[in-house]
Design an enzyme around this catalytic site. Structure first.
Site, short mmCIF file in Angstrom:
data_model
loop_
_atom_site.label_atom_id
_atom_site.label_comp_id
_atom_site.label_asym_id
_atom_site.label_seq_id
_atom_site.Cartn_x
_atom_site.Cartn_y
_atom_site.Cartn_z
N MET A 157 0.85 -1.19 0.00
CA MET A 157 0.00 0.00 0.00
C MET A 157 0.88 1.24 0.00
O MET A 157 1.80 1.33 0.81
CB MET A 157 -0.90 0.04 1.25
CG MET A 157 -2.25 -0.60 1.08
SD MET A 157 -3.38 -0.10 2.40
CE MET A 157 -2.90 -1.25 3.67
N HIS A 158 0.59 2.16 -0.93
CA HIS A 158 1.35 3.41 -0.93
C HIS A 158 0.54 4.62 -1.38
O HIS A 158 0.98 5.75 -1.21
CB HIS A 158 2.58 3.27 -1.82
CG HIS A 158 2.26 3.26 -3.29
ND1 HIS A 158 1.79 2.13 -3.93
CD2 HIS A 158 2.32 4.22 -4.24
CE1 HIS A 158 1.60 2.40 -5.20
NE2 HIS A 158 1.89 3.66 -5.42
N ARG A 159 -0.65 4.41 -1.96
CA ARG A 159 -1.38 5.55 -2.51
C ARG A 159 -1.98 6.42 -1.40
O ARG A 159 -2.47 5.91 -0.40
CB ARG A 159 -2.49 5.06 -3.45
CG ARG A 159 -1.94 4.40 -4.70
CD ARG A 159 -2.95 4.21 -5.79
NE ARG A 159 -2.34 3.46 -6.88
CZ ARG A 159 -1.58 4.01 -7.83
NH1 ARG A 159 -1.37 5.31 -7.83
NH2 ARG A 159 -1.03 3.27 -8.77
#
Length: 364
Positions: A209-211
């Site tokens: 997860m990075h957004r």
């Protein structure tokens, strides 16, 4: 003799350029009169985010590193443009090849066109329709000035046609990232470390997860991880943590015995984990492509995708960004009731051959 300048700057770019470089090297050995310079913009600058890819994918060390990492989007774009302009002044090029949709793609395509140099965009034409994503703006601007589009799907072709691009500039070739995946698959290796030792095939999840929509709001991130922990029924979750996510995870302080966080992994190690996972949970676009071709269930924590073929023909499903809506997807995975990969046209490991043949025909 023609000179191609190949630009890479962020982690996904390296998987996309590697097979193109290998194919150009093959043509050189066969006597084709073409040279290339590899320019690393420095957009990702720690070893796990870039250096490992040169070693693992057998890419030569870059001819130039522009040192364009850090700062805001605008600062990074400007730094790359200034440095790339100097690079092109010192090493005039017949063609600049950009890949993907990162800041480097946008910055280098603009710089090249202002110097009257042709631009080829590998992975041109994909669209999410979501202007809150920096990547979507990068795609739109790059494609508005590109000369040759190398596309991954008929959906991308149609997007380009709708925007007025003539047919002779659209080259439907497939996906170079899949070239790399299929070539490197025999070399995948289990990561070293205690958290990986007891993993059984199809007995764990892998998550990225990075957004901003998922990680920037602390309570939403906490709710999302809690929903995932509830849905996996105690199975281990391997979570290579992106730097931006790590900061917020420290703040929310969420912990569970089966949530195993680690540093970002190398390409061969990460895809070993994907290949053997029960499912992938991600908000990345590229990982959905890799999971699809390896026939691994993929749950995407986004409300849209620029890679619709992974849903139509692949193993990907959009679960959205609302933690409350995640439960049925995880239930489906746990029951083993997930769709299978149907095959995506031209995702066959030969995309780079098609690209290089076209480039040599036009420029060599």
């Amino acid at each position: 003799m023609s000179l191609f300048t190949i630009v890479a700057g962020a982690r996904p770019n390296f998987m996309k350029i590697a097979p193109i470089i290998h194919q150009l090297q093959k043509k050189q050995r066969e006597g084709t009169n073409v040279r290339f310079r590899l320019v690393h913009t420095g957009q990702h600058y720690d070893k796990k985010m870039s250096g490992d890819f040169f070693e693992q994918l057998n890419i030569p060390q870059p001819d130039a590193n522009l040192g364009g990492g850090g700062g805001t989007q605008a600062e990074q774009t400007a730094a790359i443009m200034v440095a790339f302009e100097k690079e092109l002044f010192e090493h005039p090029s017949d063609l600049v090849i950009v890949v993907g949709d990162v800041t480097s793609t946008l910055a280098c395509s603009i710089t090249a066109k202002k110097l009257q140099i042709d631009v080829a965009h590998v992975e041109g034409g994909i669209r999410s329709g979501d202007l809150s994503m920096p990547e979507e703006i990068n795609r739109m601007v790059t494609d508005s000035i590109t000369d040759h589009f190398f596309t991954t799907s008929e959906l991308a072709n149609e997007n380009l046609r709708k925007s007025g691009i003539s047919e002779e500039r659209i080259h439907f070739v497939g996906n170079t990232m899949i070239d790399t995946l299929l070539a490197q698959k025999p070399r995948f290796k289990k990561p070293e470390g205690e958290i990986f030792e007891d993993l059984e095939p199809q007995g764990y999840f892998i998550m990225t997860m990075h957004r901003p929509a998922n990680v920037d709001q602390e309570q939403k991130l906490k709710a999302m991880i809690a929903a995932i922990l509830e849905g996996v029924q105690g199975l281990p979750i391997i979570f290579p943590v992106h730097p931006r996510t790590a900061k917020n995870l420290q703040v929310i302080g969420i912990q569970a015995d089966n949530l195993r966080m680690c540093e970002p992994l190398g390409y061969l190690e990460f895809n070993y984990l994907v290949k053997n996972a029960k499912a992938v949970i991600t908000d990345s676009g590229g990982i959905t492509e890799e999971a699809t071709v390896m026939n691994v269930p993929c749950i995407t924590l986004r409300d849209n995708t620029e890679r619709a073929e992974t849903i139509l023909l692949g193993t990907n499903e959009l679960a959205g960004t609302d933690p409350k809506k995640l439960k049925p997807y995880l239930e489906k995975v746990m029951k083993g009731d997930w769709k299978s990969y149907q095959g995506i046209p031209l995702w066959d490991g030969k995309t780079s051959e098609r690209i290089v043949d076209i480039l040599i025909e036009k420029y060599a």
